[in-house]
Design a protein around this motif. Structure first.
Motif, short mmCIF file in Angstrom:
data_model
loop_
_atom_site.label_atom_id
_atom_site.label_comp_id
_atom_site.label_asym_id
_atom_site.label_seq_id
_atom_site.Cartn_x
_atom_site.Cartn_y
_atom_site.Cartn_z
N ILE A 267 12.28 5.58 1.84
CA ILE A 267 12.05 4.14 1.93
C ILE A 267 13.20 3.39 1.28
O ILE A 267 13.82 3.88 0.32
CB ILE A 267 10.70 3.74 1.28
CG1 ILE A 267 10.33 2.30 1.61
CG2 ILE A 267 10.73 3.96 -0.24
CD1 ILE A 267 8.91 1.92 1.20
N SER A 268 13.51 2.22 1.82
CA SER A 268 14.42 1.27 1.19
C SER A 268 13.75 -0.09 1.19
O SER A 268 13.09 -0.46 2.17
CB SER A 268 15.75 1.17 1.95
OG SER A 268 16.48 2.37 1.88
N GLU B 80 2.03 -5.57 -0.17
CA GLU B 80 2.24 -4.52 0.81
C GLU B 80 3.42 -3.63 0.43
O GLU B 80 3.38 -2.40 0.61
CB GLU B 80 2.48 -5.12 2.20
CG GLU B 80 2.67 -4.06 3.28
CD GLU B 80 2.92 -4.65 4.66
OE1 GLU B 80 3.51 -3.93 5.50
OE2 GLU B 80 2.53 -5.81 4.89
N VAL B 81 4.46 -4.25 -0.13
CA VAL B 81 5.63 -3.47 -0.57
C VAL B 81 5.20 -2.46 -1.63
O VAL B 81 5.59 -1.28 -1.58
CB VAL B 81 6.73 -4.40 -1.12
CG1 VAL B 81 7.85 -3.58 -1.75
CG2 VAL B 81 7.29 -5.29 -0.01
N LEU C 40 5.57 1.61 -1.26
CA LEU C 40 6.31 2.39 -2.25
C LEU C 40 5.43 3.53 -2.78
O LEU C 40 5.91 4.67 -2.96
CB LEU C 40 6.76 1.50 -3.41
CG LEU C 40 7.95 0.59 -3.14
CD1 LEU C 40 8.14 -0.40 -4.28
CD2 LEU C 40 9.23 1.40 -2.94
N ARG C 41 4.18 3.25 -3.00
CA ARG C 41 3.26 4.27 -3.50
C ARG C 41 3.12 5.43 -2.50
O ARG C 41 2.95 6.58 -2.90
CB ARG C 41 1.89 3.65 -3.78
CG ARG C 41 0.86 4.62 -4.31
CD ARG C 41 -0.47 3.92 -4.59
NE ARG C 41 -1.52 4.88 -4.88
CZ ARG C 41 -1.70 5.49 -6.05
NH1 ARG C 41 -0.89 5.21 -7.05
NH2 ARG C 41 -2.69 6.35 -6.23
N ASP C 42 3.23 5.12 -1.22
CA ASP C 42 3.04 6.13 -0.18
C ASP C 42 4.32 6.89 0.14
O ASP C 42 4.29 7.85 0.92
CB ASP C 42 2.51 5.48 1.10
CG ASP C 42 1.10 4.91 0.93
OD1 ASP C 42 0.40 5.35 0.00
OD2 ASP C 42 0.73 4.01 1.71
N ALA C 43 5.46 6.48 -0.44
CA ALA C 43 6.75 7.10 -0.12
C ALA C 43 7.12 8.15 -1.17
O ALA C 43 6.50 8.25 -2.23
CB ALA C 43 7.83 6.04 -0.01
N ASP C 44 8.19 8.90 -0.88
CA ASP C 44 8.65 9.97 -1.77
C ASP C 44 10.02 9.70 -2.37
O ASP C 44 10.25 9.98 -3.55
CB ASP C 44 8.71 11.30 -1.00
CG ASP C 44 7.39 11.67 -0.37
OD1 ASP C 44 6.38 11.71 -1.10
OD2 ASP C 44 7.37 11.91 0.86
N GLY D 277 7.42 4.17 -10.43
CA GLY D 277 6.29 4.60 -9.62
C GLY D 277 6.29 6.08 -9.26
O GLY D 277 5.38 6.55 -8.59
N GLY D 278 7.34 6.82 -9.67
CA GLY D 278 7.36 8.25 -9.41
C GLY D 278 8.18 8.67 -8.21
O GLY D 278 8.18 9.85 -7.84
N LEU D 279 8.90 7.73 -7.57
CA LEU D 279 9.76 8.10 -6.45
C LEU D 279 11.07 8.69 -6.98
O LEU D 279 11.52 8.36 -8.09
CB LEU D 279 10.08 6.89 -5.57
CG LEU D 279 9.01 6.47 -4.56
CD1 LEU D 279 7.86 5.75 -5.26
CD2 LEU D 279 9.62 5.56 -3.49
N ILE D 280 11.69 9.51 -6.18
CA ILE D 280 13.03 10.00 -6.47
C ILE D 280 14.02 8.94 -5.99
O ILE D 280 14.01 8.56 -4.81
CB ILE D 280 13.30 11.34 -5.77
CG1 ILE D 280 12.37 12.42 -6.33
CG2 ILE D 280 14.76 11.74 -5.92
CD1 ILE D 280 12.58 12.74 -7.81
#
Length: 372
Positions: free
Chosen positions: A188-189, A251-252, A256-260, A287-290
């Motif tokens: 995601i961006s 929504e953003v 973000l929560r659903d992405a990796d 949020g825990g994304l890389i």
């Protein structure tokens, strides 16, 4: 800026907002509660003339500096009751400093430098334009160490240039890690689709991945939207890439929560436009994304390669594709990196601590100003 205003209000300070654009960004973040807590009324510096600003600039041509300064002087009374004037972006600090030279404002001036206001003058060789800010301002607060050195090189007194990061409230962002082992990897961006965000290089790197089980969501609008859609088609990855346009703040957060993996391969624009340290990267890391980005401006102050995220040289598609391939193949090794990223944001980019520091700076300057 909204969070900084909120931080001052939370600490019992009175805040007045004087701005050029009355609703900048509000259309994209209308559900952000901080808009509803802004102290009112928000005042336009130029009043009714503000809607003619672009026309006046075009009409006055090379006399623009004189005309705009004259109008600023005529509206200086809107700043006179302040104990401290905080100017976001160097060009606004310059406007206030020019008014101060004519003794219309006596409050200490703090100028916060964010990105474009340093990058473009560096590119054009015109950073010296800020000398009135250096002379009249009490303090310059660039958002990263790269900008601090640039301002010092342009003539600012080193003791008056202090790095003050922008930040986020990590306590309001739930840390959420999940492995992509055995499922589709979600990139995601979230950004304006301008040259400096480097989205083109994200697309080109993704097209090089040997693994085809991935998706890429791009949130944001901008002048390059149509061009980037065509790039995705030309690369043969349009079926995996979704351009969502500007989306509400709520929504953003959910996307973000659903992405990796968060992609932001920032580059220096051809006009010199630079990032500061993007808040979007901080939010993703909390949020825990890389987070995957570039050795650009102040970003290495946030991300350490292979420890709190991943960095590659600007515009290096092969290097970026290599990092993304490694991430895709090593979800287990990415989990400690995501946790370290969260801790980095909590330690150094926590706006609660940053706002406390900022409030102390402003209070100290206000007391100094009242005693002179």
């Amino acid at each position: 800026m909204l969070d900084q205003i909120a931080g001052c209000l939370e600490r019992g300070m009175e805040v007045s907002v004087v701005c050029n654009e009355m609703a900048f960004g509000k259309d994209r973040n209308i559900d952000d509660a901080r808009w509803r807590t802004l102290p009112g009324p928000v005042v336009s510096w130029w009043g009714g003339l503000n809607r003619c600003r672009s026309l006046l600039r075009k009409w006055s041509g090379r006399f623009w500096d004189k005309l705009s300064t004259f109008i600023d002087l005529a509206n200086a009374h809107k700043l006179r009751n302040a104990d401290v004037v905080v100017a976001h972006f160097g060009h606004n600090g310059l406007r206030v400093a020019r008014v101060m030279k004519r003794r219309r404002i006596s409050a200490p001036l703090v100028t916060i430098f964010h990105g474009t206001d340093v990058g473009r003058p560096m590119h054009d060789g015109t950073l010296h334009q800020y000398r009135p800010v250096f002379e009249k301002g009490a303090l310059q607060l660039p958002v990263n160490a790269f900008f601090r050195q640039a301002l010092i090189d342009a003539g600012a007194e080193p003791t008056q240039v202090v790095v003050h990061h922008m930040g986020i409230r990590p306590g309001e962002i739930e840390y959420h890690w999940r492995s992509w082992q055995g499922r589709t990897l979600s990139f995601i961006s979230v950004c304006r689709l301008t040259e400096k965000k480097g989205t083109e290089y994200a697309l080109r790197a993704l097209a090089c991945l040997p693994h085809r089980d991935w998706t890429y969501s791009v949130i944001g609008g901008g002048e390059l939207l149509d061009e980037l859609k065509l790039t995705a088609i030309d690369l043969g990855i349009a079926d995996r890439v979704t351009f969502l346009g500007p989306r509400p703040h709520g929504e953003v957060k959910q996307r973000l929560r659903d992405a990796d993996v968060f992609l932001l391969p920032s580059v220096a624009g051809r006009d010199g436009d630079l990032e500061g340290i993007p808040v979007a990267l901080m939010e993703a890391m909390a949020g825990g994304l890389i987070a995957v980005s570039t050795y650009h401006s102040g970003i290495p102050e946030l991300i350490e390669d292979h420890k709190t995220g991943f960095l590659v040289p600007e515009r290096d598609v092969a290097a970026l594709a290599g990092k993304l391939t490694w991430i895709a193949e090593n979800p287990g090794l990415c989990e400690p990196i995501a946790l370290a990223a969260r801790r980095k944001v909590e330690a150094d980019f926590n706006s609660n601590a940053l706002n406390e520091r900022f409030a102390q700076i402003v209070a100290r300057l206000g007391e100094t100003g009242s005693n002179t």
